[in-house]
Design an enzyme around this catalytic site. Structure first.
Site, PDB file in Angstrom:
ATOM      1  CG  PHE A 122      -2.011   0.956   1.211  1.00 41.71           C
ATOM      2  CD1 PHE A 122      -3.212   0.650   0.584  1.00 41.71           C
ATOM      3  CD2 PHE A 122      -1.871   2.204   1.806  1.00 41.71           C
ATOM      4  CE1 PHE A 122      -4.255   1.557   0.561  1.00 41.71           C
ATOM      5  CE2 PHE A 122      -2.910   3.120   1.783  1.00 41.71           C
ATOM      6  CZ  PHE A 122      -4.104   2.791   1.163  1.00 41.71           C
ATOM      7  CG  ASP A 175      -0.164  -2.281   7.275  1.00 41.22           C
ATOM      8  OD1 ASP A 175      -1.258  -2.599   7.786  1.00 41.22           O
ATOM      9  OD2 ASP A 175       0.039  -1.186   6.713  1.00 41.22           O
ATOM     10  CE1 TYR A 209      -9.532   2.685   6.711  1.00 42.25           C
ATOM     11  CE2 TYR A 209      -8.574   3.885   8.550  1.00 42.25           C
ATOM     12  CZ  TYR A 209      -8.498   3.427   7.256  1.00 42.25           C
ATOM     13  OH  TYR A 209      -7.391   3.706   6.492  1.00 42.25           O
ATOM     14  CE  LYS A 210      -7.980  -0.159   5.036  1.00 39.00           C
ATOM     15  NZ  LYS A 210      -6.553  -0.237   4.709  1.00 39.00           N
ATOM     16  NE  ARG A 226      -9.974  -3.042  -2.687  1.00 42.14           N
ATOM     17  CZ  ARG A 226      -9.434  -2.400  -1.645  1.00 42.14           C
ATOM     18  NH1 ARG A 226      -8.293  -2.806  -1.144  1.00 42.14           N
ATOM     19  NH2 ARG A 226     -10.023  -1.335  -1.147  1.00 42.14           N
TER      20      ARG A 226
HETATM   21  C1  LIG Z   1      -5.859   0.957   4.383  1.00 44.52           C
HETATM   22  C2  LIG Z   1      -4.384   0.856   4.552  1.00 44.52           C
HETATM   23  C3  LIG Z   1      -3.666   1.884   5.157  1.00 44.52           C
HETATM   24  C4  LIG Z   1      -4.358   3.150   5.560  1.00 44.52           C
HETATM   25  O1  LIG Z   1      -3.546   4.028   6.276  1.00 44.52           O
HETATM   26  P1  LIG Z   1      -4.213   5.315   6.946  1.00 44.52           P
HETATM   27  O2  LIG Z   1      -3.119   5.955   7.669  1.00 44.52           O
HETATM   28  O3  LIG Z   1      -5.341   4.836   7.797  1.00 44.52           O
HETATM   29  O4  LIG Z   1      -4.768   6.159   5.848  1.00 44.52           O
HETATM   30  C5  LIG Z   1      -2.302   1.700   5.363  1.00 44.52           C
HETATM   31  N1  LIG Z   1      -1.687   0.572   4.963  1.00 44.52           N
HETATM   32  C6  LIG Z   1      -2.359  -0.443   4.359  1.00 44.52           C
HETATM   33  C7  LIG Z   1      -1.640  -1.676   3.949  1.00 44.52           C
HETATM   34  C8  LIG Z   1      -3.718  -0.310   4.113  1.00 44.52           C
HETATM   35  O5  LIG Z   1      -4.379  -1.286   3.505  1.00 44.52           O
END
Ligand SMILES: *Cc1c(COP(=O)(O)O)cnc(C)c1O
Length: 416
Positions: free
Chosen positions: A129, A201, A226-227, A375
């Site tokens: 990401f 992560d 939040y996911k 997705r």
């Molecule tokens: C959704 C996601 C994020 C989101 O980071 P925020 O700081 O909450 O915007 C970070 N890393 C991964 C791998 C994600 O899937």
């Protein structure tokens, strides 16, 4: 191949089916985007009203103590811990995933610098990401000590990248595009054998599948609430530190909330002895309080049951799409093997963006990621087998009827 009635039967015998009632979902929607923003627990509305009306409105400043606001990041961390194989006092719910990555990566790089100053490389995947990579790049630039981010294009290339100059292996356990799942224990072991530390992560694995941070012997981890954890839009993230590094790692964001005694108001920073040192400043209490409503639902089941249903849902979705949409140019980019799959299924299509917009137009909400990726996230607490059937039928209608060709489905929005 199952038909619609079979799907209804699967729901009738699903032990997790009653948990759907814990969520507020519009009746006309099939929601397959809980991997991006989880649905709202019904309890969240009353909890938000309580925080705003009683705790803030009536309690005022007293609520930092009387309503437990000050202890919230630790209390929520302890409640989340069992979902990720962590113990009490090892997890905080605080800040964002991006900020937590900065804190933990900074702390791990400093630790490695003290042990062996030649280790200055962070290894990750080019497909990780973007924020994970961007945070590492920014940190490397700020340190000005020759730190660099080394990216591999394929998971198979990770072992070769772990040379004796590597400080940290930083990976996301489930790939946000493909849904591919890493073997956390094996990669952590490999990193340790090569003298590197492992930072994970869990954005797409916490609440999606059983995670065992202690069992894998990982060093540190971050993730979103939040996911799959249904904490609400922009809800604070979490961080975990292995017991062996508690009280050892030092946060580069040494704010007053991480001080041993914040209200001693000392000019000199003195870190908290435990996980609390990784707090930075005052928390967003309204949002943070809602995280608890999502965690409460998980306490009514266990991650083995969630995983069992998740694999059944994604297996069914793959089989039905292949059978019913087989004439269309859809390429499965999610691994078929269970041990390599997270809780999402992704298909590539040459007109992926427009196809997803047309699907959303029919009330089937997934999302789109470059390049050309449709997705679909499967969240066993509230996704039904009948939802899988209906989603595939909508996809078939969009593709067979070439609905995606309509002008209105070509327009790009800011958030896809
Ligand atoms: C959704 C996601 C994020 C989101 O980071 P925020 O700081 O909450 O915007 C970070 N890393 C991964 C791998 C994600 O899937």
């Amino acid at each position: 191949m199952p038909n619609r009635d079979d799907c209804l039967q699967l729901d009738a015998h699903d032990p997790l089916a009653p948990l759907r009632a814990a969520f507020e979902l519009p009746p006309s929607v099939v929601y397959l985007d809980g991997n991006s923003l989880g649905a709202r627990p019904r309890a969240a509305a009353a909890r938000a009203a309580q925080v705003v009306q009683q705790e803030w409105g009536e309690g005022l400043i007293r609520s930092w103590n009387s309503a437990g606001w000050f202890a919230l990041p630790r209390r929520l961390g302890d409640r989340l811990a069992p979902l990720i194989g962590a113990g009490a006092g090892e997890v905080l719910v605080t800040d964002t995933t991006s900020v937590n990555l900065f804190k933990l990566l900074g702390a791990l790089l400093r630790l490695q610098h003290e042990r062996d100053a030649r280790r200055r490389v962070i290894v990750s995947e080019r497909g990780n990401f973007p924020t994970d990579l961007h945070i590492a790049q920014g940190l490397a630039r700020m340190l000005r000590q020759g730190h660099e981010l080394r990216l591999v294009d394929r998971a198979e290339d990770i072992p070769a990248a772990l040379g004796d100059d590597v400080a940290v292996l930083m990976l996301t356990q489930v790939d946000y595009r493909t849904g591919a799942l890493h073997d956390m224990a094996a990669l952590t072991r490999l990193a340790h054998e090569r003298g590197a530390l492992a930072l994970w992560d869990l954005a797409h694995s916490a609440g999606a599948l059983p995670v065992d941070l202690r069992g894998a012997d990982a060093d540190a981890a971050v993730g979103c609430t939040y996911k799959y954890l249904n904490g609400g839009p922009g809800a604070p993230a979490f961080l975990w530190i292995a017991p062996r590094w508690q009280g050892v790692l030092e946060t580069p964001l040494s704010g007053w909330w991480g001080h041993a005694e914040p209200f001693a108001m000392e000019p000199q920073y003195r870190p908290d002895a435990g996980i609390g040192r990784f707090l930075c400043g005052t928390q967003g209490i309204v949002s943070q309080a809602l995280v608890e409503c999502g965690l409460e639902v998980f306490e009514r089941t266990d991650m083995a049951a969630v995983r069992h249903k998740s694999l059944a849902l994604t297996d069914l979705f793959i089989a039905l799409v292949e059978q019913r949409c087989g004439a269309h140019p859809l390429t499965l980019i999610t691994p078929r093997q269970h041990e390599r799959r997270g809780s999402q299924v992704s298909w590539q299509h040459p007109q992926g963006y427009a196809v997803m917009q047309a699907l959303i137009g029919r009330g089937v909400i997934g999302d789109y990621r470059e390049p050309g990726i449709l997705r679909f996230g499967f969240t066993p607490l509230y996704t039904r087998f009948i939802d899988v059937w209906d989603a595939v039928e909508a996809l078939r209608a969009v593709l067979d009827g070439e609905e995606w060709k309509q002008e209105r489905f070509q327009v790009r929005t800011a958030v896809t």
